[in-house]
Scaffold this motif. Structure first.
Motif, short mmCIF file in Angstrom:
data_model
loop_
_atom_site.label_atom_id
_atom_site.label_comp_id
_atom_site.label_asym_id
_atom_site.label_seq_id
_atom_site.Cartn_x
_atom_site.Cartn_y
_atom_site.Cartn_z
N ASP A 1 -3.36 1.19 -3.70
CA ASP A 1 -2.45 0.09 -3.99
C ASP A 1 -1.38 0.47 -5.01
O ASP A 1 -0.38 -0.22 -5.13
CB ASP A 1 -3.22 -1.12 -4.52
CG ASP A 1 -4.00 -1.82 -3.43
OD1 ASP A 1 -3.62 -1.71 -2.26
OD2 ASP A 1 -5.00 -2.47 -3.77
N MET B 1 1.34 1.94 5.67
CA MET B 1 0.11 2.51 6.20
C MET B 1 0.45 3.66 7.12
O MET B 1 1.46 3.62 7.82
CB MET B 1 -0.66 1.43 6.98
CG MET B 1 -1.14 0.27 6.11
SD MET B 1 -2.39 0.75 4.90
CE MET B 1 -3.79 0.95 5.96
N ASP C 1 5.35 4.57 1.51
CA ASP C 1 4.94 3.17 1.46
C ASP C 1 4.36 2.76 2.80
O ASP C 1 4.76 3.28 3.85
CB ASP C 1 6.13 2.27 1.13
CG ASP C 1 6.62 2.46 -0.28
OD1 ASP C 1 5.78 2.69 -1.18
OD2 ASP C 1 7.84 2.39 -0.50
N ARG D 1 0.84 -1.19 0.00
CA ARG D 1 0.00 0.00 0.00
C ARG D 1 0.88 1.24 0.00
O ARG D 1 2.01 1.23 0.47
CB ARG D 1 -0.90 0.01 1.23
CG ARG D 1 -1.80 -1.21 1.36
CD ARG D 1 -2.94 -1.16 0.44
NE ARG D 1 -4.04 -0.46 1.07
CZ ARG D 1 -5.12 -0.07 0.44
NH1 ARG D 1 -5.25 -0.30 -0.83
NH2 ARG D 1 -6.07 0.57 1.05
N LYS D 2 0.34 2.34 -0.51
CA LYS D 2 0.99 3.63 -0.53
C LYS D 2 0.01 4.65 0.02
O LYS D 2 -1.20 4.48 -0.10
CB LYS D 2 1.40 4.02 -1.95
CG LYS D 2 2.44 3.07 -2.55
CD LYS D 2 2.82 3.50 -3.94
CE LYS D 2 3.85 2.57 -4.54
NZ LYS D 2 5.12 2.54 -3.86
N ILE E 1 -5.13 6.47 0.74
CA ILE E 1 -4.37 5.22 0.63
C ILE E 1 -4.79 4.51 -0.65
O ILE E 1 -5.98 4.46 -0.98
CB ILE E 1 -4.64 4.31 1.84
CG1 ILE E 1 -4.33 5.04 3.15
CG2 ILE E 1 -3.84 3.02 1.73
CD1 ILE E 1 -4.86 4.33 4.38
#
Length: 71
Positions: free
Chosen positions: A24, A61, A59, A3-4, A22
């Motif tokens: 992908d 959470m 990168d 996740r980014k 947030i």
């Protein structure tokens, strides 16, 4: 692929925005972040804005704890 995210709490703002976005992938995150910056913060959709957003992507959470805002 992880996740980014981009966290609006990291940027100076008169409104003290607390939105975190947030996704992908980077392109989806940039598009959503540009829409937020334009609609909420009144920015213009420019190549410079997109570059600033790309530079702020992290990168993983986001922390639940608010980060320090940039000066």
């Amino acid at each position: 692929m992880g996740r980014k995210f981009i966290d609006c709490r990291e940027f100076p703002s008169d409104m003290n925005c607390s939105v975190t976005i947030i996704a992908d992938n980077e392109s989806e995150l940039v598009e959503a972040s540009v829409q937020h910056a334009v609609a909420v913060h009144g920015h213009q959709d420019t190549p410079e804005l997109r570059d600033q957003i790309k530079a702020a992507i992290k990168d993983g959470m986001p922390s639940e704890k608010a980060p320090s805002r940039a000066a």
